[in-house]
Structures are given as structure tokens and as C-alpha cells.
Design a protein around this motif. Sequence first.
Motif, PDB file in Angstrom:
ATOM      1  N   ARG A 239       4.243   6.057 -10.268  1.00 50.46           N
ATOM      2  CA  ARG A 239       3.208   5.565  -9.347  1.00 50.46           C
ATOM      3  C   ARG A 239       3.534   4.125  -8.997  1.00 50.46           C
ATOM      4  O   ARG A 239       3.672   3.270  -9.877  1.00 50.46           O
ATOM      5  CB  ARG A 239       1.831   5.656 -10.000  1.00 50.46           C
ATOM      6  CG  ARG A 239       0.685   5.249  -9.068  1.00 50.46           C
ATOM      7  CD  ARG A 239      -0.649   5.408  -9.773  1.00 50.46           C
ATOM      8  NE  ARG A 239      -1.758   5.098  -8.895  1.00 50.46           N
ATOM      9  CZ  ARG A 239      -2.227   3.885  -8.678  1.00 50.46           C
ATOM     10  NH1 ARG A 239      -1.690   2.825  -9.309  1.00 50.46           N
ATOM     11  NH2 ARG A 239      -3.243   3.687  -7.865  1.00 50.46           N
ATOM     12  N   MET A 240       3.666   3.875  -7.713  1.00 50.77           N
ATOM     13  CA  MET A 240       4.092   2.567  -7.237  1.00 50.77           C
ATOM     14  C   MET A 240       2.884   1.650  -7.071  1.00 50.77           C
ATOM     15  O   MET A 240       1.950   1.959  -6.315  1.00 50.77           O
ATOM     16  CB  MET A 240       4.849   2.709  -5.917  1.00 50.77           C
ATOM     17  CG  MET A 240       6.054   3.638  -6.012  1.00 50.77           C
ATOM     18  SD  MET A 240       6.913   3.878  -4.450  1.00 50.77           S
ATOM     19  CE  MET A 240       7.578   2.209  -4.204  1.00 50.77           C
ATOM     20  N   ALA A 241       2.902   0.519  -7.764  1.00 49.32           N
ATOM     21  CA  ALA A 241       1.786  -0.450  -7.692  1.00 49.32           C
ATOM     22  C   ALA A 241       1.824  -1.195  -6.365  1.00 49.32           C
ATOM     23  O   ALA A 241       2.897  -1.495  -5.828  1.00 49.32           O
ATOM     24  CB  ALA A 241       1.878  -1.421  -8.857  1.00 49.32           C
ATOM     25  N   ASN A 242       0.621  -1.473  -5.822  1.00 51.76           N
ATOM     26  CA  ASN A 242       0.477  -2.223  -4.567  1.00 51.76           C
ATOM     27  C   ASN A 242       1.301  -1.592  -3.441  1.00 51.76           C
ATOM     28  O   ASN A 242       1.934  -2.286  -2.647  1.00 51.76           O
ATOM     29  CB  ASN A 242       0.892  -3.689  -4.760  1.00 51.76           C
ATOM     30  CG  ASN A 242      -0.019  -4.419  -5.733  1.00 51.76           C
ATOM     31  OD1 ASN A 242      -1.238  -4.187  -5.753  1.00 51.76           O
ATOM     32  ND2 ASN A 242       0.550  -5.282  -6.563  1.00 51.76           N
ATOM     33  N   THR A 243       1.305  -0.296  -3.423  1.00 48.07           N
ATOM     34  CA  THR A 243       2.093   0.432  -2.418  1.00 48.07           C
ATOM     35  C   THR A 243       1.187   1.345  -1.616  1.00 48.07           C
ATOM     36  O   THR A 243       0.257   1.954  -2.160  1.00 48.07           O
ATOM     37  CB  THR A 243       3.194   1.265  -3.101  1.00 48.07           C
ATOM     38  OG1 THR A 243       4.035   0.391  -3.852  1.00 48.07           O
ATOM     39  CG2 THR A 243       4.034   2.010  -2.076  1.00 48.07           C
ATOM     40  N   VAL A 244       1.493   1.465  -0.329  1.00 47.03           N
ATOM     41  CA  VAL A 244       0.729   2.340   0.549  1.00 47.03           C
ATOM     42  C   VAL A 244       1.692   3.028   1.512  1.00 47.03           C
ATOM     43  O   VAL A 244       2.692   2.434   1.927  1.00 47.03           O
ATOM     44  CB  VAL A 244      -0.348   1.557   1.333  1.00 47.03           C
ATOM     45  CG1 VAL A 244       0.286   0.498   2.231  1.00 47.03           C
ATOM     46  CG2 VAL A 244      -1.204   2.517   2.155  1.00 47.03           C
ATOM     47  N   ARG A 245       1.380   4.234   1.822  1.00 49.97           N
ATOM     48  CA  ARG A 245       2.178   4.983   2.798  1.00 49.97           C
ATOM     49  C   ARG A 245       1.310   5.315   4.003  1.00 49.97           C
ATOM     50  O   ARG A 245       0.266   5.961   3.869  1.00 49.97           O
ATOM     51  CB  ARG A 245       2.725   6.276   2.196  1.00 49.97           C
ATOM     52  CG  ARG A 245       3.486   7.141   3.189  1.00 49.97           C
ATOM     53  CD  ARG A 245       3.994   8.406   2.522  1.00 49.97           C
ATOM     54  NE  ARG A 245       4.664   9.274   3.486  1.00 49.97           N
ATOM     55  CZ  ARG A 245       4.073  10.251   4.163  1.00 49.97           C
ATOM     56  NH1 ARG A 245       2.781  10.500   3.959  1.00 49.97           N
ATOM     57  NH2 ARG A 245       4.759  10.981   5.024  1.00 49.97           N
ATOM     58  N   ILE A 246       1.763   4.869   5.181  1.00 48.90           N
ATOM     59  CA  ILE A 246       1.100   5.194   6.437  1.00 48.90           C
ATOM     60  C   ILE A 246       1.826   6.399   7.035  1.00 48.90           C
ATOM     61  O   ILE A 246       3.040   6.357   7.257  1.00 48.90           O
ATOM     62  CB  ILE A 246       1.136   4.002   7.421  1.00 48.90           C
ATOM     63  CG1 ILE A 246       0.494   2.769   6.773  1.00 48.90           C
ATOM     64  CG2 ILE A 246       0.426   4.362   8.723  1.00 48.90           C
ATOM     65  CD1 ILE A 246      -0.937   2.965   6.350  1.00 48.90           C
ATOM     66  N   ALA A 247       1.097   7.460   7.280  1.00 52.96           N
ATOM     67  CA  ALA A 247       1.715   8.708   7.737  1.00 52.96           C
ATOM     68  C   ALA A 247       1.857   8.739   9.251  1.00 52.96           C
ATOM     69  O   ALA A 247       1.063   8.130   9.988  1.00 52.96           O
ATOM     70  CB  ALA A 247       0.868   9.891   7.284  1.00 52.96           C
ATOM     71  N   GLU A 248       2.882   9.466   9.723  1.00 54.61           N
ATOM     72  CA  GLU A 248       3.041   9.704  11.157  1.00 54.61           C
ATOM     73  C   GLU A 248       1.844  10.472  11.689  1.00 54.61           C
ATOM     74  O   GLU A 248       1.400  11.441  11.088  1.00 54.61           O
ATOM     75  CB  GLU A 248       4.326  10.492  11.427  1.00 54.61           C
ATOM     76  CG  GLU A 248       5.603   9.729  11.201  1.00 54.61           C
ATOM     77  CD  GLU A 248       6.069   9.768   9.760  1.00 54.61           C
ATOM     78  OE1 GLU A 248       5.299  10.249   8.882  1.00 54.61           O
ATOM     79  OE2 GLU A 248       7.206   9.331   9.486  1.00 54.61           O
ATOM     80  N   GLY A 249       1.326  10.042  12.817  1.00 54.48           N
ATOM     81  CA  GLY A 249       0.194  10.720  13.423  1.00 54.48           C
ATOM     82  C   GLY A 249      -1.154  10.276  12.891  1.00 54.48           C
ATOM     83  O   GLY A 249      -2.185  10.780  13.333  1.00 54.48           O
ATOM     84  N   PRO A 293       4.099   3.863  10.857  1.00 53.59           N
ATOM     85  CA  PRO A 293       4.110   4.753   9.687  1.00 53.59           C
ATOM     86  C   PRO A 293       5.349   4.516   8.817  1.00 53.59           C
ATOM     87  O   PRO A 293       6.480   4.730   9.250  1.00 53.59           O
ATOM     88  CB  PRO A 293       4.130   6.152  10.303  1.00 53.59           C
ATOM     89  CG  PRO A 293       4.693   5.967  11.673  1.00 53.59           C
ATOM     90  CD  PRO A 293       4.284   4.602  12.121  1.00 53.59           C
ATOM     91  N   ALA A 294       5.102   4.091   7.568  1.00 51.29           N
ATOM     92  CA  ALA A 294       6.189   3.816   6.615  1.00 51.29           C
ATOM     93  C   ALA A 294       5.561   3.589   5.247  1.00 51.29           C
ATOM     94  O   ALA A 294       4.326   3.621   5.089  1.00 51.29           O
ATOM     95  CB  ALA A 294       7.005   2.605   7.055  1.00 51.29           C
ATOM     96  N   VAL A 295       6.399   3.343   4.264  1.00 50.93           N
ATOM     97  CA  VAL A 295       5.937   3.021   2.914  1.00 50.93           C
ATOM     98  C   VAL A 295       6.048   1.515   2.729  1.00 50.93           C
ATOM     99  O   VAL A 295       7.121   0.933   2.945  1.00 50.93           O
ATOM    100  CB  VAL A 295       6.759   3.763   1.853  1.00 50.93           C
ATOM    101  CG1 VAL A 295       6.328   3.332   0.452  1.00 50.93           C
ATOM    102  CG2 VAL A 295       6.601   5.281   2.014  1.00 50.93           C
TER     103      VAL A 295
END
Length: 470
Positions: A239-249, A293-295
Motif C-alpha cells: 500500500r503506497m502512502a500519500n498516493t492517489v490514482r486518477i482514473a481515465e474517464g 489520469p495517472a498515479v
Amino acid sequence: MSDPHDRRSDSLGDFFDNVPTAPPPVTEREARDEPAPGSRRALRQAAARGSAERETAPANPSAQPDQEATAGEAAAAARPVAAAPTPAAVATDAEGSEPLDALFAPEPPAPAPRRRRGRGCLITLIVLLVIGGVAAGAGVWIYNTYQTQLDDIMGWGEPKDYESGIATGEAFVTIKKGDTGGPVSTALFEAKVTRTDRVFYEYLIENEPNATFYPGVYKLQQKMTAAAALKALSNPENRMANTVRIAEGSTVASSLPQIAEGVGIPIEELKAAVQDPSAYGVSAQSLEGWLFPAVYTFDPGATAEDVIAAMVDRTRESLAEAGVPAEDEQRVLTIASIIEREARTPDFPKVSRVIANRVADGMMLQMDSTAQYGYGELNAGKASTSEAAQYDDNAWNTYVISGLPATPIANAGYAAIDAAMHPVDGPWLYFVTVDFSTGETQFSQTYEEHQQGIKKMRAWCSANPEYTGC
């Protein structure tokens, strides 16, 4: 000549003189060579005698004795002559008539008529072929209708899970607060971790029905088995701390809660940070379509403005990479957002061409995604637009307005941005997804062809009622 029928028992000399040496004594009737009454021989002789009498009838009655002799000779001549037996085997009468064995031999059976089998065999063959054809047709229909179920039962088709030991690369999977086995299974499949959408969920049901998932972004690999994926998600180190993934769409509204969960920034601060697009150099009424959208991974002290700025900067990098002029950024992002929501990646350039052709011809775009966005049901999980959304009068509904919607409707990735800038050549004006399990899409030049595509889409949805996206 003495009368052979006058045999008195008191005259032994005459008796022995007239007794034949062979065969044994015969009856009076047999001695006269008379057939048994009612026998076939009696009937033949009667027929022959009548015929002879008609042919040789005398002129006066006094000729009857000679006539009878002649008739007797004619009848004897008319009888069929049997093959002559050897003298030791059978005896003949004094007048040389046919042997007794030949007289009483059974007549040969009449030949049986030949049966005509050709027509019966042909009819039987036709019936068998018809039955076989019906059975084969029924089998094809059953397999086409229940192919997935039959493949599962019989073990046919492609395996659902990857083989162990072939995992490679990196994959980032976002688990939202409250996600259970179903959504997690879909997220793993979309990130190319697992081979099919349901394999992870089915593995949980069979092996870990009470598994608990914690929100966050997890770093996994592609082409993992369901068992390996579950083990990786259960490891806190992934689990990546302080990480967010914005999804396509995704949209601004759907991205902010994920940012809050992943980075730990209050949702209220994030909502305030997106209120003024000009703070990030964006000349638009909103930041819709600008959160690339990216991580992303942020330092523990990052603010809401730092997070939003990083995403806007990443969008500008993609626009520049695709060769989009600064004055054209908003238009290209708007087209790219429609492409991202309407098609799968291999079809992006074709969908871009459809949009360009319709705009050039003065046609309404009539894109379901724009009507859904304007009505607030973009994330409802449906491919088709509700009647209320389709006829709602707003600045994004391309069933009502001409040209492009007021703003982008979603966050587009680089592939969609590049397709919006470089559409492929083609005459298409329509497209429709005809198989939602594979994303297969039909592109058409005429409205009649498009209607056939819509029929295919509806037939697929009818055959797959478990799919909620229809």
C-alpha cells in the motif's frame, strides 16, 4: 386279347399270366392309369380331353370308339414329359405313360415378385438426414446461446486465471472505502493484474469469503494469479502512502474523494482548491478534464493546491506531447473527454473521426456521454441514456445543442488526447458498441447501417441480462 379287368380268383393260371413282375399289384383304377378324382392330373386330362374333342369332333356317332382312343393319345401327348428315370429306380405302365413319381411330384413354387427397395431406402435416408440436420442445428443453437456456461462445465475455451510465475511489470490498483470483492475484482482486471473480470471474485468466494480490503493505492504486477493478487493486497507494504490514482474517464467530482483518501487531505480543502481555474492558468469555467489520469505520490506536507497543480501540469505536458497549440487546448480536451468515455482505446482514432465528420457536416453529435454528464448520471454505469437525460436542455447535452459541449466531460488520458488531435481518415458518421464484454464497436456511414448495429447491441444485451451496463 383277354380283358385285364376280368380277374377271377378261381383261375390261378390266368392270374399268374397277367400279374406283372414289377411293380407290386395296383388297383383297378391305377391299372387303367386313371388319376385320382379332384387331383391336378385329373383336371389337366379333362382340360386336354375337352380341347381334343372340340378339334376332332366326328361327322357321325359311329366313330366314337376311335375318337376316344385318339383323345386318350392326344391327352397323353399333351402331358409334360418328365426327365426319364433309370429303369431300376421307377417302373412305367404298359402303354409307356409317365412314371408315378413324376405324376405325384409337387409343382415347383411360383417365383416371388422382386421387391422394389430403391424408393423406400431413399425415403429412409432423407428422414435420417432431416433428423440429423435438426439435431445438428439444435446443437449449434444451444452452444451459441450457452457457450460460456458450456465452456465452464466442459473445461473448454481459454483459462480464466493466469499461470503462476509469469507476473511482470507494475500495476497500480485503487481500493476505495467500502469496496468489497466484486469492485476489487473489477479494479484488478482493469489494471491488467488478473486475466478476467470475475476470477478474483470467484476465488474469494471459494477460499476467502470474509476477506477485508483497506482503501488506498496498491502496487502490484500484471498477469498475476488470483491467489497471488489476494496475497499482495493483504500485504501492508504494497500500500503506497500519500498516493492517489486518477482514473481515465473520471471527473472532478469522482476524483476528489479518492485524493482525500489517498493523500489524507480533507475533502473540503480539495473542493475549495478547484473553485478557481485561473489559479492554475486555465481559461475555462471549471477544471473538468484538467486532472490528468495517472498515479501520484506526494510528500506528507503537500497541500490541496499542490496536489491540484501537479495534476494540471501533467495535463499540459500531454497536450504539448500531442502537438496541441495553446489556443486549442480546451477544444482538444473536450473532444478527448468524449472519446475517453465513448470508446475503447483501439477505436479512439475512429471515434475522433466520427466527431470531426459530424461537426463538419453540421450534424448534432448526439453522444450519450454528453447527455449523461449534463443530467448528472455519467457515473450511473449505463451505456444508454435515459429519456430524461436525452431531452434535458443543458449546455452539455449534444442531443439538444449543436457542436461541442460547454466543457470537457471527463479526464482524458494521452491516447485520447492524441486521437482527438489526429483522427484517422474515414467516412463514418455513426458508431455503436455491439458487444460490451469485448468492447466490439460497429462504425457506419449510413443511418440504415447504424440501425442494424443498434439491433445487434440490443440482441447482445438481451442475451446477457446479467450485464448492468446496457
